[in-house]
Design an enzyme around this catalytic site. Sequence first.
Site, PDB file in Angstrom:
ATOM      1  N   PRO A  18     -27.701  29.039 -20.604  1.00 36.74           N
ATOM      2  CA  PRO A  18     -26.265  29.366 -20.559  1.00 36.74           C
ATOM      3  C   PRO A  18     -25.503  28.464 -21.535  1.00 36.74           C
ATOM      4  O   PRO A  18     -25.670  27.253 -21.518  1.00 36.74           O
ATOM      5  CB  PRO A  18     -25.858  29.044 -19.117  1.00 36.74           C
ATOM      6  N   GLU A  19     -24.728  29.067 -22.405  1.00 37.58           N
ATOM      7  CA  GLU A  19     -23.892  28.289 -23.319  1.00 37.58           C
ATOM      8  C   GLU A  19     -22.446  28.362 -22.829  1.00 37.58           C
ATOM      9  O   GLU A  19     -22.166  28.930 -21.776  1.00 37.58           O
ATOM     10  CB  GLU A  19     -24.044  28.822 -24.741  1.00 37.58           C
ATOM     11  N   HIS A  77     -36.219  30.208  -5.627  1.00 38.34           N
ATOM     12  CA  HIS A  77     -35.320  29.577  -6.604  1.00 38.34           C
ATOM     13  C   HIS A  77     -33.850  29.635  -6.209  1.00 38.34           C
ATOM     14  O   HIS A  77     -33.004  29.254  -6.991  1.00 38.34           O
ATOM     15  CB  HIS A  77     -35.496  30.160  -8.011  1.00 38.34           C
ATOM     16  N   ARG A  79     -35.921  27.139 -13.273  1.00 36.54           N
ATOM     17  CA  ARG A  79     -36.536  25.979 -13.932  1.00 36.54           C
ATOM     18  C   ARG A  79     -35.964  24.656 -13.464  1.00 36.54           C
ATOM     19  O   ARG A  79     -36.465  23.596 -13.833  1.00 36.54           O
ATOM     20  CB  ARG A  79     -36.426  26.120 -15.452  1.00 36.54           C
ATOM     21  N   ARG A 105     -20.573  11.087 -42.582  1.00 38.96           N
ATOM     22  CA  ARG A 105     -21.780  11.634 -41.966  1.00 38.96           C
ATOM     23  C   ARG A 105     -22.537  12.509 -42.957  1.00 38.96           C
ATOM     24  O   ARG A 105     -22.003  13.484 -43.467  1.00 38.96           O
ATOM     25  CB  ARG A 105     -21.406  12.449 -40.721  1.00 38.96           C
TER      26      ARG A 105
END
Length: 271
Positions: free
Chosen positions: A2-3, A91, A110, A152
Amino acid sequence: MPELPEVETTRRGLAPLAVGRRIEAMLVYDPRLRWSVPPSLPERVAGRRIDALDRRSKYLLFRLADDTLLVHLGMTGSIRAFTNPPARRTHDHVDIVLDSGVTLRYHDPRRFGAMLWLPPPAAAHPLLARLGPEPFDAACDAAYLWRATRSRTAAIKLMLMDNHLIVGVGNIYANESLFRAGIRPTTPANRVSRTRLARLVDAVRATLTDAIAKGGSTLRDFVDSRGEPGYFQLDYFVYGRQGLPCRVCGSLIRQVRQGGRATSYCPRCQR
Ligand SMILES: [Zn+2]
């Protein structure tokens, strides 16, 4: 995984059911998430009213007066709401029972997710304290990115995925945003001009906005649905399209690896 758009969609789906409700009970069936669910957590949250449901980066923050219940969906986590909860499946690790009778059920095959107690001030918690700004914050503009990247030399894509610089831009959205901004992902960050960084900020916001809008069409799936949450399938420009023709110019999309992740780009559109 999930983002930000999936987490934001979860927040929007759950908020109308959760905010203003009192937690009657938290039932922990398996505490072994990324960090073990604290044994004291059910006792701490019981009886507390959910004043707000916020999001910071990919963390969901249930505000209980000055205290905060932090939930992270990890790689495979999801929360669904049930008005009449069915039998638990494998789960299904945690149930949060609200005084409305609705059960918020946390499912995570997971188990890389998290459920933690944050005393005030929550923003000082180690998981939150060092996060960069949200992409939609006004302060997260081209001037900020320009200042933050001048020394950077790391590739701009890696910078974009660095949570200390800006949160919520995972691999998919970094690839897509750089395409929309016309920036080659391997360009050293300090070589990207302020004008191009302005395009990049716009591209990040547009890409995330599109994904959140897609997610909006799945909101009804948050209640009484046993379906697994899907990714919001945008019509990607480059992500997962290596070897296929660019949707804009027809050149073949190339793939390289950066920081162990796949990067796809158009050699003509992205310079
Ligand atoms: Zn192209």
